[in-house]
Motif scaffolding. Structure first.
Motif, PDB file in Angstrom:
ATOM      1  N   ALA A 108     -10.676  32.341 -19.527  1.00 34.57           N
ATOM      2  CA  ALA A 108     -11.144  31.448 -18.477  1.00 34.57           C
ATOM      3  C   ALA A 108     -12.308  30.602 -18.984  1.00 34.57           C
ATOM      4  O   ALA A 108     -13.080  31.041 -19.849  1.00 34.57           O
ATOM      5  CB  ALA A 108     -11.573  32.262 -17.259  1.00 34.57           C
TER       6      ALA A 108
ATOM      7  N   ASN B 172     -15.143  30.158 -18.039  1.00 32.42           N
ATOM      8  CA  ASN B 172     -16.340  30.595 -17.334  1.00 32.42           C
ATOM      9  C   ASN B 172     -17.533  30.688 -18.269  1.00 32.42           C
ATOM     10  O   ASN B 172     -17.410  31.031 -19.440  1.00 32.42           O
ATOM     11  CB  ASN B 172     -16.108  31.965 -16.682  1.00 32.42           C
ATOM     12  CG  ASN B 172     -15.095  31.896 -15.559  1.00 32.42           C
ATOM     13  OD1 ASN B 172     -14.954  30.865 -14.902  1.00 32.42           O
ATOM     14  ND2 ASN B 172     -14.377  32.989 -15.340  1.00 32.42           N
ATOM     15  N   ARG B 173     -18.686  30.422 -17.700  1.00 38.02           N
ATOM     16  CA  ARG B 173     -19.928  30.683 -18.413  1.00 38.02           C
ATOM     17  C   ARG B 173     -20.182  32.183 -18.387  1.00 38.02           C
ATOM     18  O   ARG B 173     -19.921  32.853 -17.388  1.00 38.02           O
ATOM     19  CB  ARG B 173     -21.065  29.920 -17.737  1.00 38.02           C
ATOM     20  CG  ARG B 173     -20.807  28.417 -17.725  1.00 38.02           C
ATOM     21  CD  ARG B 173     -21.460  27.705 -16.583  1.00 38.02           C
ATOM     22  NE  ARG B 173     -21.017  28.203 -15.287  1.00 38.02           N
ATOM     23  CZ  ARG B 173     -21.335  27.621 -14.132  1.00 38.02           C
ATOM     24  NH1 ARG B 173     -22.069  26.536 -14.126  1.00 38.02           N
ATOM     25  NH2 ARG B 173     -20.918  28.125 -12.990  1.00 38.02           N
ATOM     26  N   LEU B 174     -20.693  32.714 -19.485  1.00 35.34           N
ATOM     27  CA  LEU B 174     -20.863  34.155 -19.610  1.00 35.34           C
ATOM     28  C   LEU B 174     -22.262  34.470 -20.126  1.00 35.34           C
ATOM     29  O   LEU B 174     -22.847  33.697 -20.902  1.00 35.34           O
ATOM     30  CB  LEU B 174     -19.823  34.747 -20.573  1.00 35.34           C
ATOM     31  CG  LEU B 174     -18.348  34.590 -20.165  1.00 35.34           C
ATOM     32  CD1 LEU B 174     -17.445  35.016 -21.311  1.00 35.34           C
ATOM     33  CD2 LEU B 174     -18.035  35.389 -18.909  1.00 35.34           C
TER      34      LEU B 174
ATOM     35  N   SER C 103     -25.710  34.552 -24.391  1.00 32.88           N
ATOM     36  CA  SER C 103     -24.988  33.765 -23.391  1.00 32.88           C
ATOM     37  C   SER C 103     -23.979  32.877 -24.100  1.00 32.88           C
ATOM     38  O   SER C 103     -24.107  32.584 -25.289  1.00 32.88           O
ATOM     39  CB  SER C 103     -25.944  32.920 -22.544  1.00 32.88           C
ATOM     40  OG  SER C 103     -26.531  31.873 -23.312  1.00 32.88           O
TER      41      SER C 103
ATOM     42  N   HIS D 279     -21.713  29.233 -23.341  1.00 29.53           N
ATOM     43  CA  HIS D 279     -21.276  28.071 -22.575  1.00 29.53           C
ATOM     44  C   HIS D 279     -20.279  27.326 -23.451  1.00 29.53           C
ATOM     45  O   HIS D 279     -20.657  26.624 -24.379  1.00 29.53           O
ATOM     46  CB  HIS D 279     -22.467  27.172 -22.217  1.00 29.53           C
ATOM     47  CG  HIS D 279     -23.541  27.887 -21.450  1.00 29.53           C
ATOM     48  ND1 HIS D 279     -24.888  27.693 -21.690  1.00 29.53           N
ATOM     49  CD2 HIS D 279     -23.461  28.816 -20.464  1.00 29.53           C
ATOM     50  CE1 HIS D 279     -25.595  28.452 -20.877  1.00 29.53           C
ATOM     51  NE2 HIS D 279     -24.755  29.139 -20.130  1.00 29.53           N
TER      52      HIS D 279
ATOM     53  N   SER E  96     -18.213  23.186 -20.205  1.00 25.15           N
ATOM     54  CA  SER E  96     -18.728  24.024 -19.124  1.00 25.15           C
ATOM     55  C   SER E  96     -20.066  23.452 -18.657  1.00 25.15           C
ATOM     56  O   SER E  96     -20.997  23.318 -19.458  1.00 25.15           O
ATOM     57  CB  SER E  96     -18.918  25.470 -19.600  1.00 25.15           C
ATOM     58  OG  SER E  96     -17.693  26.063 -19.947  1.00 25.15           O
TER      59      SER E  96
ATOM     60  N   HIS F 181     -23.642  23.334 -17.409  1.00 26.70           N
ATOM     61  CA  HIS F 181     -24.740  24.289 -17.432  1.00 26.70           C
ATOM     62  C   HIS F 181     -26.060  23.543 -17.514  1.00 26.70           C
ATOM     63  O   HIS F 181     -26.109  22.320 -17.635  1.00 26.70           O
ATOM     64  CB  HIS F 181     -24.597  25.296 -18.572  1.00 26.70           C
ATOM     65  CG  HIS F 181     -24.492  24.684 -19.941  1.00 26.70           C
ATOM     66  ND1 HIS F 181     -23.381  24.031 -20.396  1.00 26.70           N
ATOM     67  CD2 HIS F 181     -25.379  24.648 -20.971  1.00 26.70           C
ATOM     68  CE1 HIS F 181     -23.563  23.612 -21.631  1.00 26.70           C
ATOM     69  NE2 HIS F 181     -24.776  23.972 -22.004  1.00 26.70           N
TER      70      HIS F 181
ATOM     71  N   ASP G 113     -22.576  38.296 -12.154  1.00 31.34           N
ATOM     72  CA  ASP G 113     -23.098  37.294 -11.226  1.00 31.34           C
ATOM     73  C   ASP G 113     -23.781  36.124 -11.922  1.00 31.34           C
ATOM     74  O   ASP G 113     -24.622  35.444 -11.342  1.00 31.34           O
ATOM     75  CB  ASP G 113     -24.082  37.945 -10.258  1.00 31.34           C
ATOM     76  CG  ASP G 113     -25.229  38.664 -10.981  1.00 31.34           C
ATOM     77  OD1 ASP G 113     -25.180  38.745 -12.232  1.00 31.34           O
ATOM     78  OD2 ASP G 113     -26.152  39.150 -10.309  1.00 31.34           O
ATOM     79  N   TYR G 114     -23.414  35.857 -13.186  1.00 27.72           N
ATOM     80  CA  TYR G 114     -24.107  34.791 -13.914  1.00 27.72           C
ATOM     81  C   TYR G 114     -23.950  33.431 -13.226  1.00 27.72           C
ATOM     82  O   TYR G 114     -24.871  32.624 -13.202  1.00 27.72           O
ATOM     83  CB  TYR G 114     -23.592  34.725 -15.354  1.00 27.72           C
ATOM     84  CG  TYR G 114     -24.300  33.714 -16.232  1.00 27.72           C
ATOM     85  CD1 TYR G 114     -25.664  33.467 -16.108  1.00 27.72           C
ATOM     86  CD2 TYR G 114     -23.595  33.008 -17.203  1.00 27.72           C
ATOM     87  CE1 TYR G 114     -26.315  32.552 -16.921  1.00 27.72           C
ATOM     88  CE2 TYR G 114     -24.231  32.091 -18.018  1.00 27.72           C
ATOM     89  CZ  TYR G 114     -25.586  31.864 -17.873  1.00 27.72           C
ATOM     90  OH  TYR G 114     -26.217  30.949 -18.682  1.00 27.72           O
ATOM     91  N   ASP G 115     -22.796  33.163 -12.629  1.00 26.81           N
ATOM     92  CA  ASP G 115     -22.588  31.875 -11.975  1.00 26.81           C
ATOM     93  C   ASP G 115     -23.589  31.630 -10.849  1.00 26.81           C
ATOM     94  O   ASP G 115     -23.844  30.471 -10.486  1.00 26.81           O
ATOM     95  CB  ASP G 115     -21.168  31.791 -11.419  1.00 26.81           C
ATOM     96  CG  ASP G 115     -20.134  31.509 -12.498  1.00 26.81           C
ATOM     97  OD1 ASP G 115     -20.505  30.933 -13.531  1.00 26.81           O
ATOM     98  OD2 ASP G 115     -18.964  31.879 -12.312  1.00 26.81           O
TER      99      ASP G 115
END
Length: 421
Positions: A84, A86-88, A351, A353, A357, A359, A406-408
């Motif tokens: 995905a 997604n940012r992590l 992290s 990105h 993405s 950010h 819950d990073y988002d």
């Protein structure tokens, strides 16, 4: 010895280094001449990386390699399912193997490209609490940039010794064998570069001075180990680990010369460049080392740091602005706080990105920077870094299972802009 990319010569025993001939018929003391090449033989002179080693036994003397059964978290391959966008973000891992040496304490977090393509980069974490006894590591897939976060590493390479404490980084070229000794526990990061070797970035309009200076990279002097007895060689090759056992230590290079060698660099020596008027410059001004791709201006990998520095821009949003870009960013924190995140990003954490993405700062950091009285200020007591690449990162299963859930939410609750009616 100091310098980066220059020509060096060093000998641990006087007379071991031949003069005028790289491979004489009879090297001194019965040593063996061996060339270690980090580039094609016919690469242009300014791109050619190679060193001549004069050693007690040739590295060709070994039995067949077999699959290594340990270190299941190092080089395990990436996740098989679609990734995905997604940012992590990860907290410092608390479940890395205990009582491990550097090899068995490595865990791969993300990577891209096949090492056989001679492109791409992988990011690993390590936790080690004992020295590598009777074993050495060699990486045929790429060079290793070691970034300590806590604890000091004593690295004995084929070409000499160097010590790495937090605040330093060490670069070990592809194919160089080494052993790491520690006291206590050590944790940190490793960037594995499968592409073109790291080099200093061009300075362009900055001119002849600034950023990292070549003379601040320290290369070891020759040192050798004359030890007979079993020594395990662990080799990373095409993404997997392999092992064989010698009847002697391979760290037996008595003399060497050339421009392919391990080195270390103290991050505090980086001369950061920034604006003295307005606007926030691109993060490329913080590049320490770069590995170019086949596309001019697009890096296979950049090693970028965010060190202590003055911020003086007028009418300027000083933290990193909101952005999306074609490069993928893996970021770590050695110590202190990162100015774009109020909480949740800890020293030893990581992290990601990936490309395109969105950010930038979290709500608290955005509000604080937007309302700040813009007097000159100095960001102190921090050191963050980024390994940026043009290839999207793919996390490992280990990493995906441990990402912050819950990073988002870091970007939740931004107020809507109020336009005039």
């Amino acid at each position: 010895m100091t310098g980066f990319g220059g020509q060096f010569e060093t000998e641990a025993v006087p007379g071991a280094l031949p003069k005028g001939r790289n491979s004489p018929q009879r090297p001194a003391f019965g040593l063996y001449a061996e060339q270690l090449s980090g580039s094609a033989f016919t690469a242009p002179r300014h791109e050619n990386r190679r060193s001549w080693l004069y050693r007690m036994r040739p590295t060709a003397d070994h039995r067949p390699f077999e699959r290594y059964e340990g270190a299941s978290l190092f080089a395990p391959g990436t996740a098989n399912e679609p990734v995905a966008p997604n940012r992590l973000r990860w907290d410092p891992p608390t479940d890395l193997p205990g009582g491990a040496d550097f090899v068995d304490g490595l865990v791969t977090m993300m990577s891209n490209r096949d090492p056989a393509d001679l492109e791409g980069v992988a990011i690993h974490l390590y936790r080690a609490s004992r020295s590598m006894a009777g074993r050495v590591l060699v990486n045929a897939d790429g060079e290793l940039l070691i970034i300590p976060q806590a604890g000091t590493l004593r690295i004995f390479t084929e070409m000499g010794r160097m010590e790495l404490a937090p605040g330093w980084v060490g670069l070990i070229p592809r194919g160089v064998r080494f052993r790491i000794e520690i006291e206590g526990e050590a944790t940190g990061y490793v960037a594995e570069n499968h592409g073109a070797p790291f080099r200093l970035p061009e300075l362009g309009p900055i001119g002849s001075n600034g950023l990292a200076n070549a003379r601040d990279f320290e290369t070891p002097v020759a040192a050798y180990e004359d030890v007979d007895g079993p020594c395990e060689v662990i080799q990373k090759y095409l993404g997997s680990l392999w092992t064989t056992t010698l009847d002697h230590s391979p760290l037996d290079v008595v003399a060497w010369h050339g421009n392919l060698a391990p080195c270390r660099y103290e991050l505090a020596r980086f001369n950061a460049i920034g604006t003295v008027s307005f606007d926030h410059p691109d993060p490329s001004i913080f590049t320490v080392l770069t590995s170019p791709s086949d596309v001019p201006g697009r890096a296979n990998a950049d090693f970028v740091i965010f060190p202590p520095r003055w911020m003086v821009g007028e009418d300027t949003f000083r933290p990193p602005w909101f952005h999306r870009n074609v490069m993928s960013e893996a970021m770590g924190l050695i110590h202190g706080e990162y100015d774009a995140k109020a909480e949740g990003f800890q020293p030893g954490g990581l992290s990601l990105h990936n490309l395109m993405s969105g950010h930038g700062p979290d709500v608290e950091s955005w509000r604080k920077a937007s309302d700040a009285d813009l007097e000159p200020m100095k960001i102190e007591s921090t050191m963050a870094f980024m390994v940026e690449t043009c290839w999207p990162y793919v996390p490992t299963r280990f990493a995906l299972d441990r990402a912050q859930p819950d990073y988002d939410l870091a970007w939740a609750d931004f107020p809507k802009a109020q336009l005039p009616k």
